[in-house]
Structure formats: structure tokens, C-alpha cells
Write an enzyme that holds these catalytic residues in place. Structure first.
Site, short mmCIF file in Angstrom:
data_model
loop_
_atom_site.label_atom_id
_atom_site.label_comp_id
_atom_site.label_asym_id
_atom_site.label_seq_id
_atom_site.Cartn_x
_atom_site.Cartn_y
_atom_site.Cartn_z
N HIS A 261 0.83 -1.22 0.00
CA HIS A 261 0.00 0.00 0.00
C HIS A 261 0.86 1.26 0.00
CE1 HIS A 261 -4.01 -1.87 0.44
NE2 HIS A 261 -3.28 -2.86 0.91
N ASP B 56 2.51 1.91 -3.07
CA ASP B 56 2.63 2.31 -4.48
C ASP B 56 1.74 3.50 -4.82
OD1 ASP B 56 0.30 0.73 -4.29
OD2 ASP B 56 0.64 -0.31 -6.20
N GLY C 39 -2.64 -13.38 -5.70
CA GLY C 39 -1.74 -12.30 -5.32
C GLY C 39 -0.41 -12.36 -6.04
N ASP D 94 3.16 -4.06 -10.34
CA ASP D 94 3.13 -5.41 -10.90
C ASP D 94 3.76 -5.45 -12.29
OD1 ASP D 94 1.64 -5.73 -8.64
OD2 ASP D 94 -0.21 -6.30 -9.65
#
Ligand code: ADP
Ligand code: MG
Length: 390
Positions: free
Chosen positions: A35, A37, A132, A180
Site C-alpha cells: 500500500h 505504491d 496475489g 506489478d
């Protein structure tokens, strides 16, 4: 059969035209930096040894057609229709990932869609979906690499990561950050990517897991709580509110010294959300320094502190993930934490090679004792990013 061969076989069922080539891109795991990014902060993900493969053949008619082992039917559009807004309502959701990449690539490169070669694309993957590990970045990265090469567009890996994010945000409609895609594009064997989410500066950081006799175990709880979407949005809003109250563009601009003042200008819940992000950014920096100076066996406490902060300050853990972390630590892991958006999903544990089976057994037993459904357990190895395979 490997996913690469499955993609080739799927392509040969679509067309008799000779394939132009095969490309692939990996999923990713995030070692630390959760959390952070969307707060312009720091993350430390690595590409994993599970990949999505694309086999591609040209077509003469200016059409792009995509097929996946996930879907019964291929989906096609004229490339000329991929200008202007993405036709989200005309394609099934899965096809918005690869077709959205084509659409975003055309926009980012300024290519004339009507003059591009048509393509048949076949997709197969061994990245588990929704565990995930970012199967979404893997399908985006593999498609982006394949089309960038086929169309001779010459975009660099960072630009291709941005194309993947644009596809996911604006074609699929999922409000995700850039982590990602950057990990999937830039990954290196036995290394992590230290990413500054504001500047997109990316630095390769050696992990040395193998040399230190360590493995990274994923403990997938299989849990997906109904409030995950609302909870994620609330956390983002709390972070925005915290930054605004502190007069900064993003929480990235705060450090531990600012926390006493923060406590005075916001309610307790917002303060604890802010404290998670501020301390998590620092933990990423500390992890990078520790990896460089002492090696991976020394980062265990940072992983545990990250978990405690998500559990107590950000309040996004669930009993399954706390159980996973406790069971792993009790069975000899040197560090463990929940990963991802929260309210379910997976935990990771850094485990000495000879303790992996013990930790797996302990996690399975602890889940059974709590009446949770059995977790899925597997190790992941830091691996190369997206590229052409053949
Ligand atoms: P994850 O955590 O795995 O990234 P997401 O919800 O972000 O989960 O992305 C998963 C979605 O991506 C799937 O539901 C599907 O629409 C798409 N997807 C991923 N891999 C493939 C694939 N090999 N073929 C077709 N669609 C895929
Ligand atoms: Mg995803």
C-alpha cells in the site's frame, strides 16, 4: 505439457500460418512495500518462476484475434477499431487484458492502427489467478512484448509496463498501480526490483536467496472477503485525506519525524493509516540497505514489522493470514507477512531450505485446527522478466 507448448498448440488450432515467435512474462511477488505504491512510495517486488506465454502468428486482414486456455471462444476486433475509447462493452473481461494492451500500445507509440499487421495470439499460463501473484501483469507483459516486437514499435520495458497499466486501468477498469507491471517487465534472476513509484526509477537488488539457503514460500489462504473492494477504496481515501491534512502531495513526502505532528491534525484511524504507509516506506529502504550490507537472512524482522503494521495500523489482515504468519514463524521461518491488498489472499514466508516442508505442514495443521479451508502452498524463485523466448 509446459505452458509455452500449450500456447503453441492453441495457436496451431487457430491458424495454419507459421508462428512469428513466442514471448512470455512472469507473475510477481512483493517482498515488502505494501500500500505504498499509490502513495508515490517504495516497493520491492520480484518476478517469479511462473509465466504467461504468448504464441503469435500474422494475419493479412488487419484483425487482432486473441485466444486463451481460460476461454472457450477466441475474441477478435479490427485493429482499426482500437483508436478512440476502448470498446469495453464489446469484449469479455479476460480479452480486455490482451486487447487493451494492443489498444494502449497503439496510443503510446502513435502507430497508425490501420497499417499494422493483423495477428492471431494464443495465451497459456502457469501463474495462478487471484493468488496475489499478478497473473494480470503477466498476461499484459507477454502480450505487450509480443506486439512491440511484431509491430517494430521499439518501446522500452518501462514504457511497456505503463502500457500494461493503462490497459488494466482504462480497458479492464481495475484501478491498480504500476508495481506489478514493472516487476514483470524488469525482473532478474535471483534479484528484486527496488522501485520508486513516483519517479519510476528502478534498481536491481540482488537477493541471494539460493546462496543463503533460503526459499520464499507462498501461503495462499484462498480467502476473498466480500469487503475487499470497499476496504481498499477506504484505505486509499484515508491516505489521500492524511496527505491533504499534512499539506503534502503524497504520503511519500512524510517521514517518521512528521508523525507526532500528524497525530495532532487528524483522527486516530486516519493517523494509523498514515503511520503504516510512512513506516512501510522506511522498511523498504531499510530492507534494501540490509540486503546490500548483510544479506537476506537479516531481513526477517522487517517482514514481521510489515505484517504487524498491516494488521494493527492499516487493519487489512484477516485471521487466516495472521495464522499463516504465526505458524510459519513457529516452524522456523525467519520472517513472514501478508501480501497484497488485504482482507484475504496470500502470505509469504522466508524459510531456510531444510525447513520448507516443516513450515508447510505447520501452516496446513494450523489452518485445520482453526477450521479454515486448507491453504495452497508453493515456493517461488526470483526470475527473469518479460521477453522473447523463440
Ligand atoms: P491477479 O492477482 O492474478 O493479477 P487479477 O484479478 O488482477 O488477479 O487478474 C486476473 C484476471 O486476468 C483473470 O480473471 C482474467 O480475466 C485475466 N487473466 C489472467 N491470466 C489470464 C490468461 N492466461 N488468460 C486469460 N485471461 C487471463
Ligand atoms: Mg492483478
Amino acid at each position: 505439457m509446459s505452458a509455452a507448448l500449450v500456447a503453441r498448440a492453441l495457436l496451431s488450432g487457430l491458424t495454419t500460418t507459421e508462428p512469428l515467435g513466442s514471448w512470455s512474462a512472469p507473475g510477481r511477488a512483493n517482498l515488502i512495500g505494501e500500500h505504498t505504491d499509490y502513495n508515490d512510495g517504495f516497493v520491492l517486488p520480484f518476478a517469479i518462476d511462473r509465466r504467461t506465454h504468448v504464441a503469435l502468428a500474422p494475419r493479412a486482414d488487419g484483425v487482432i484475434r486473441v485466444a486463451s486456455t481460460f476461454a472457450a471462444e477466441p475474441v477478435q476486433l479490427p485493429l482499426a477499431s482500437l483508436t478512440g475509447p476502448f470498446p469495453t462493452d464489446e469484449v469479455p473481461e479476460w480479452a480486455a487484458y490482451p486487447l487493451g494492451v494492443a489498444w494502449a500500445l497503439i496510443a503510446a507509440s502513435g502507430a497508425d492502427a490501420a497499417s499494422l499487421t493483423g495477428v492471431d495470439i494464443a495465451i497459456a499460463s502457469d501463474v495462478p489467478v487471484g493468488a496475489g501473484l499478478s497473473s494480470s501483469a503477466a498476461i499484459e507483459g507477454a502480450t505487450a512484448a509480443a506486439l512491440n516486437d511484431t509491430w517494430g514499435l521499439g518501446l522500452d520495458p518501462v514504457a511497456l509496463a505503463q502500457v500494461g497499466r493503462t490497459a488494466e486501468n482504462d480497458a479492464v477498469g481495475a484501478p491498480t498501480g504500476i508495481m506489478d507491471q514493472m516487476a514483470s517487465m524488469l525482473g532478474r534472476a535471483d534479484a528484486a526490483i527496488f522501485l520508486d513509484c513516483r519517479s519510476l526509477d528502478a534498481t536491481v537488488i540482488d537477493l541471494g536467496f539460493a546462496e543463503a539457503g533460503l526459499e520464499l514460500l507462498v501461503i495462499d489462504s484462498g480467502v476473498q472477503h466480500a469487503h475487499s473492494t470497499g476496504g481498499y477504496r477506504e484505505r486509499r481515501e484515508a491516505c489521500d485525506r492524511g496527505a491533504q491534512l499534512m499539506g503534502v502531495a503524497a504520503l511519500r513526502d512524510l517521514s517518521a519525524e512528521d508523525l507526532p505532528r500528524a497525530r495532532g491534525v487528524m483522527d486516530d484511524v486516519t493517523f494509523r493509516r498514515v503511520r503504516h504507509v510512512v513506516t512501510e516506506d522506511q522498511r523498504v529502504l531499510d530492507t534494501v540497505q540490509t540486503l546490500r550490507e548483510q544479506g537476506p537472512a537479516a531481513i526477517g524482522d522487517l517482514l514481521l514489522a510489515s505484517h504487524a503494521s498491516m494488521r494493527d495500523d492499516f487493519e487489512i489482515s484477516v485471521p487466516e493470514l495472521d495464522t499463516a504468519v504465526e505458524a510459519a514463524m513457529g516452524a522456523g521461518a525467519i520472517g513472514a507477512r501478508m501480501t497484497g491488498g488485504g482482507f484475504g489472499g496470500a502470505a509469504i514466508a522466508l524459510v531456510p531450505h531444510d525447513r520448507v516442508e516443516t513450515v508447510k505442514d505447520a501452516a496446513t495443521a494450523a489452518f485445520a485446527a482453526s477450521g479454515f479451508r486448507a491453504p495452497t502452498l508453493f515456493t517461488v524463485t526470483p526470475s527473469e522478466g518479460a521477453g522473447r523466448d523463440a
